[in-house]
Write a protein that holds these residues in place. Sequence first.
Motif, PDB file in Angstrom:
ATOM      1  N   SER A  22       0.820  -1.195   0.000  1.00 55.87           N
ATOM      2  CA  SER A  22       0.000   0.000   0.000  1.00 55.87           C
ATOM      3  C   SER A  22       0.860   1.253   0.000  1.00 55.87           C
ATOM      4  CB  SER A  22      -0.926   0.004   1.220  1.00 55.87           C
ATOM      5  OG  SER A  22      -1.702   1.176   1.241  1.00 55.87           O
ATOM      6  N   TYR A  23       1.929   1.235   0.812  1.00 57.35           N
ATOM      7  CA  TYR A  23       2.828   2.386   0.860  1.00 57.35           C
ATOM      8  C   TYR A  23       3.506   2.577  -0.486  1.00 57.35           C
ATOM      9  CZ  TYR A  23       6.989   5.164   1.782  1.00 57.35           C
ATOM     10  OH  TYR A  23       7.976   6.119   1.710  1.00 57.35           O
ATOM     11  N   THR A  67     -10.340  12.260  13.354  1.00 53.63           N
ATOM     12  CA  THR A  67     -10.550  10.869  12.947  1.00 53.63           C
ATOM     13  C   THR A  67     -11.062  10.732  11.514  1.00 53.63           C
ATOM     14  OG1 THR A  67     -12.799  10.881  13.851  1.00 53.63           O
ATOM     15  CG2 THR A  67     -11.018  10.180  15.330  1.00 53.63           C
ATOM     16  N   THR A  68     -11.285  11.848  10.830  1.00 54.26           N
ATOM     17  CA  THR A  68     -11.761  11.790   9.452  1.00 54.26           C
ATOM     18  C   THR A  68     -10.725  11.106   8.561  1.00 54.26           C
ATOM     19  OG1 THR A  68     -13.079  13.812   9.680  1.00 54.26           O
ATOM     20  CG2 THR A  68     -12.466  13.158   7.451  1.00 54.26           C
ATOM     21  N   VAL A  69     -11.184  10.189   7.729  1.00 47.66           N
ATOM     22  CA  VAL A  69     -10.300   9.537   6.753  1.00 47.66           C
ATOM     23  C   VAL A  69     -10.156  10.487   5.565  1.00 47.66           C
ATOM     24  CG1 VAL A  69      -9.904   7.518   5.302  1.00 47.66           C
ATOM     25  CG2 VAL A  69     -11.084   7.268   7.500  1.00 47.66           C
ATOM     26  N   THR A  70      -8.994  11.107   5.452  1.00 48.51           N
ATOM     27  CA  THR A  70      -8.754  12.141   4.461  1.00 48.51           C
ATOM     28  C   THR A  70      -7.971  11.591   3.271  1.00 48.51           C
ATOM     29  OG1 THR A  70      -6.751  12.820   5.631  1.00 48.51           O
ATOM     30  CG2 THR A  70      -8.798  13.975   6.186  1.00 48.51           C
ATOM     31  N   PRO A  71      -7.935  12.343   2.168  1.00 53.12           N
ATOM     32  CA  PRO A  71      -7.250  11.843   0.977  1.00 53.12           C
ATOM     33  C   PRO A  71      -5.733  11.803   1.131  1.00 53.12           C
ATOM     34  CG  PRO A  71      -8.070  14.069   0.616  1.00 53.12           C
ATOM     35  CD  PRO A  71      -8.635  13.625   1.922  1.00 53.12           C
ATOM     36  N   LEU A  72      -5.129  10.938   0.347  1.00 55.80           N
ATOM     37  CA  LEU A  72      -3.676  10.854   0.265  1.00 55.80           C
ATOM     38  C   LEU A  72      -3.098  12.153  -0.264  1.00 55.80           C
ATOM     39  CD1 LEU A  72      -1.131   8.925   0.248  1.00 55.80           C
ATOM     40  CD2 LEU A  72      -1.738   8.432  -2.125  1.00 55.80           C
ATOM     41  N   LEU A 109     -18.833  12.580   1.282  1.00 55.54           N
ATOM     42  CA  LEU A 109     -18.152  11.490   0.587  1.00 55.54           C
ATOM     43  C   LEU A 109     -17.405  11.960  -0.656  1.00 55.54           C
ATOM     44  CD1 LEU A 109     -20.805   8.639   0.872  1.00 55.54           C
ATOM     45  CD2 LEU A 109     -18.894   9.174   2.402  1.00 55.54           C
ATOM     46  N   SER A 110     -17.577  13.205  -1.041  1.00 55.36           N
ATOM     47  CA  SER A 110     -16.822  13.732  -2.175  1.00 55.36           C
ATOM     48  C   SER A 110     -15.379  14.069  -1.797  1.00 55.36           C
ATOM     49  CB  SER A 110     -17.505  14.986  -2.743  1.00 55.36           C
ATOM     50  OG  SER A 110     -17.562  16.006  -1.777  1.00 55.36           O
ATOM     51  N   TYR A 111     -15.075  14.069  -0.491  1.00 50.26           N
ATOM     52  CA  TYR A 111     -13.714  14.431  -0.081  1.00 50.26           C
ATOM     53  C   TYR A 111     -13.195  13.637   1.113  1.00 50.26           C
ATOM     54  CZ  TYR A 111     -16.577  17.206   3.114  1.00 50.26           C
ATOM     55  OH  TYR A 111     -17.528  17.606   4.031  1.00 50.26           O
ATOM     56  N   ARG A 112     -13.993  12.730   1.654  1.00 52.22           N
ATOM     57  CA  ARG A 112     -13.535  11.899   2.766  1.00 52.22           C
ATOM     58  C   ARG A 112     -14.137  10.511   2.601  1.00 52.22           C
ATOM     59  NH1 ARG A 112     -17.402  10.047   7.226  1.00 52.22           N
ATOM     60  NH2 ARG A 112     -19.379  10.677   6.298  1.00 52.22           N
ATOM     61  N   SER A 113     -13.607   9.550   3.333  1.00 49.79           N
ATOM     62  CA  SER A 113     -14.167   8.209   3.328  1.00 49.79           C
ATOM     63  C   SER A 113     -14.784   7.934   4.688  1.00 49.79           C
ATOM     64  CB  SER A 113     -13.069   7.175   3.037  1.00 49.79           C
ATOM     65  OG  SER A 113     -13.586   5.866   3.118  1.00 49.79           O
ATOM     66  N   ALA A 114     -15.916   7.250   4.676  1.00 50.49           N
ATOM     67  CA  ALA A 114     -16.576   6.895   5.935  1.00 50.49           C
ATOM     68  C   ALA A 114     -15.893   5.724   6.622  1.00 50.49           C
ATOM     69  CB  ALA A 114     -18.049   6.569   5.687  1.00 50.49           C
ATOM     70  N   ARG A 115     -15.028   5.037   5.922  1.00 49.46           N
ATOM     71  CA  ARG A 115     -14.272   3.948   6.525  1.00 49.46           C
ATOM     72  C   ARG A 115     -12.918   3.850   5.830  1.00 49.46           C
ATOM     73  NH1 ARG A 115     -18.917   1.297   4.048  1.00 49.46           N
ATOM     74  NH2 ARG A 115     -18.356   0.470   1.988  1.00 49.46           N
ATOM     75  N   ALA A 116     -11.932   3.368   6.562  1.00 49.97           N
ATOM     76  CA  ALA A 116     -10.577   3.275   6.032  1.00 49.97           C
ATOM     77  C   ALA A 116     -10.453   2.027   5.175  1.00 49.97           C
ATOM     78  CB  ALA A 116      -9.564   3.247   7.175  1.00 49.97           C
ATOM     79  N   GLU A 117     -10.310   2.213   3.873  1.00 56.38           N
ATOM     80  CA  GLU A 117     -10.058   1.094   2.980  1.00 56.38           C
ATOM     81  C   GLU A 117      -8.691   1.332   2.335  1.00 56.38           C
ATOM     82  OE1 GLU A 117     -13.469   1.102   0.389  1.00 56.38           O
ATOM     83  OE2 GLU A 117     -14.599  -0.222   1.724  1.00 56.38           O
ATOM     84  N   GLN A 118      -8.616   1.263   1.030  1.00 48.68           N
ATOM     85  CA  GLN A 118      -7.363   1.588   0.377  1.00 48.68           C
ATOM     86  C   GLN A 118      -7.258   3.099   0.231  1.00 48.68           C
ATOM     87  OE1 GLN A 118      -8.806  -0.474  -3.335  1.00 48.68           O
ATOM     88  NE2 GLN A 118      -7.543   1.083  -4.284  1.00 48.68           N
ATOM     89  N   PRO A 119      -6.056   3.625   0.027  1.00 50.77           N
ATOM     90  CA  PRO A 119      -5.899   5.080  -0.062  1.00 50.77           C
ATOM     91  C   PRO A 119      -6.647   5.658  -1.261  1.00 50.77           C
ATOM     92  CG  PRO A 119      -3.881   3.952  -0.727  1.00 50.77           C
ATOM     93  CD  PRO A 119      -4.782   2.917  -0.115  1.00 50.77           C
ATOM     94  N   PHE A 120      -7.062   6.907  -1.125  1.00 46.73           N
ATOM     95  CA  PHE A 120      -7.741   7.588  -2.226  1.00 46.73           C
ATOM     96  C   PHE A 120      -7.198   8.997  -2.350  1.00 46.73           C
ATOM     97  CE2 PHE A 120     -10.133   8.897   1.477  1.00 46.73           C
ATOM     98  CZ  PHE A 120     -10.521  10.205   1.212  1.00 46.73           C
ATOM     99  N   ALA A 121      -7.381   9.576  -3.515  1.00 50.37           N
ATOM    100  CA  ALA A 121      -6.994  10.962  -3.768  1.00 50.37           C
ATOM    101  C   ALA A 121      -8.243  11.776  -4.058  1.00 50.37           C
ATOM    102  CB  ALA A 121      -6.021  11.044  -4.933  1.00 50.37           C
TER     103      ALA A 121
END
Length: 535
Positions: A22-23, A67-72, A109-121
């Motif tokens: 993933s890294y 705790t927000t899952v933010t973009p890479l 959901l246009s800029y954050r994820s509700a759960r941590a999955e794979q990274p997103f931009a």
Amino acid sequence: MASWRTMALAMLVISSFFSFSSYASSHDFLVCLSAAIPEQLLFTRSSPSFASVLASSVRNPRFLTPTTVTPLCIVTPTNASHVQAAVVCGRRHGVRLRVRSGGHDYEGLSYRSARAEQPFALVDLAGLRSVRVSRRAATAWVDSGATLGELYYAIAKASGRLAFPAGLCPTVGVGGHLSGGGFGMLLRKYGLATDHVVDAVLVDAEGRLLDRNAMGRDVFWAIRGGGVGGSFGVVLSWRVKLVAVPPTVTAFTVAKSVEDGVVDILTKWQEVAPALPEDLLVRVIAEGQVASFQSLYLGTCDALLPVMRRHFPELGVNRGHCKEMTWLQSVSYIYMGGGASVEDILNRTAVEDAVFSKATSDYVRESIPRDVWAEIFTSWLAKPNAGLMILDPYGGKMAGVPDSETPFPHRRGVLYNIQYMNFWRAAGEGAAQTAWVRDLYAFMEPHVSKHPREAYANYRDLDLGENVVGGGGIMSYEASRVWGEKYYKGNFRRLAMGKAKIDPDNYFRNEQSIPPLGDQLILTNMTVAYVDHID
């Protein structure tokens, strides 16, 4: 049988492999982007401006927490090639994209994820905001990153007799609004915003730039009301057909309290509002013990008053309520009040956008009994942490359009839409306000649409359900129907089939994106790479 130490070591090796992979994928993605996009348009988490760019059009600070899952990273494109590069790099290195136009997504959901999955931009389209109006053709090309206020202003400056039938809030981004249907004060005369889309430019999951003809009939149908969250790709711009408005329109707001008999007036409104002449829309905002009846009429006060006396005398509208103005002036007046100027609709960051909020929606097909409205006012709207209800009437143009014309299916037979909203001012609060929305929604179940209980996609609510992604990255179509048929009814299946044509391996996905219905056993590129490597 392997010892527990051997099994633990194996799990640690596998876990370390996935973390490293993933890294490595994230690092390679950023390298790929850097080679294709100017550095001033790319913000990584280590960039000093990352936090401010992320927050720049966040309308609900509920989704800006530690705790927000933010973009890479955040890509701020200024032309189509930058978006194409982001898609190509993302596909190549296993990084998904989320797309933001105005930041009004109710679940962020246009800029954050509700759960941590794979990274997103994040691809933030705010830099793509051109509006090009053709007065002669009565059309406009508008970029997805433009706001409704910018679109309205450009149209009115080109011609005082042209308009566009979209939403009230001027800071809403065009891209998200059109993707979900979009409606406002011209709804009963001209229908949805998306009904007037005649072409679009889309970057698909392979990085191709497609117009209406190239994307095909099914995909063009899908993006006009079923594309919330960028399920089918990144729509860069839209060609829209403009509509005619008279030189003078009339707005009014009449407030009625419980003491004024608002329960009886609102009970009558349910039957009257959807049946009024289509040049007239009267909506309701119910808060506390008062309901405000807010209206726009395409004509003068002299023409309006006989219509109101004939159809809705209970409201008591008189000449003193009338505010005559141009259509553009009505945009700022209705949303911002009498002290606002037309230039105020160009402000992309309104003060009220910083309020924490929770919302959901319903559709009503049969009038709600008077005693239910009495209970709503005496109980639900009287609670200490109560929010408000917004009622938008349908009928008119909406009643004459088949439900399958676009993905938006809430047309014939709908009396009105309800939006339930509540607000709070500080982080850490909101439990009581959120509970009020959820509890009132539960209370309303017997009185609203059924089989399915309908909802509006642009008032996105994860309480209605989320996508389920199983082993191998496969998204369950059956699980998605739980929320999908509330938004789209029978059109959901056609949307999923269109998704399979344009994005069969489901690159563009989020918690409420359209799943592909076709070859369901397709793994994501990144998962396939992992499996091949492990084998």
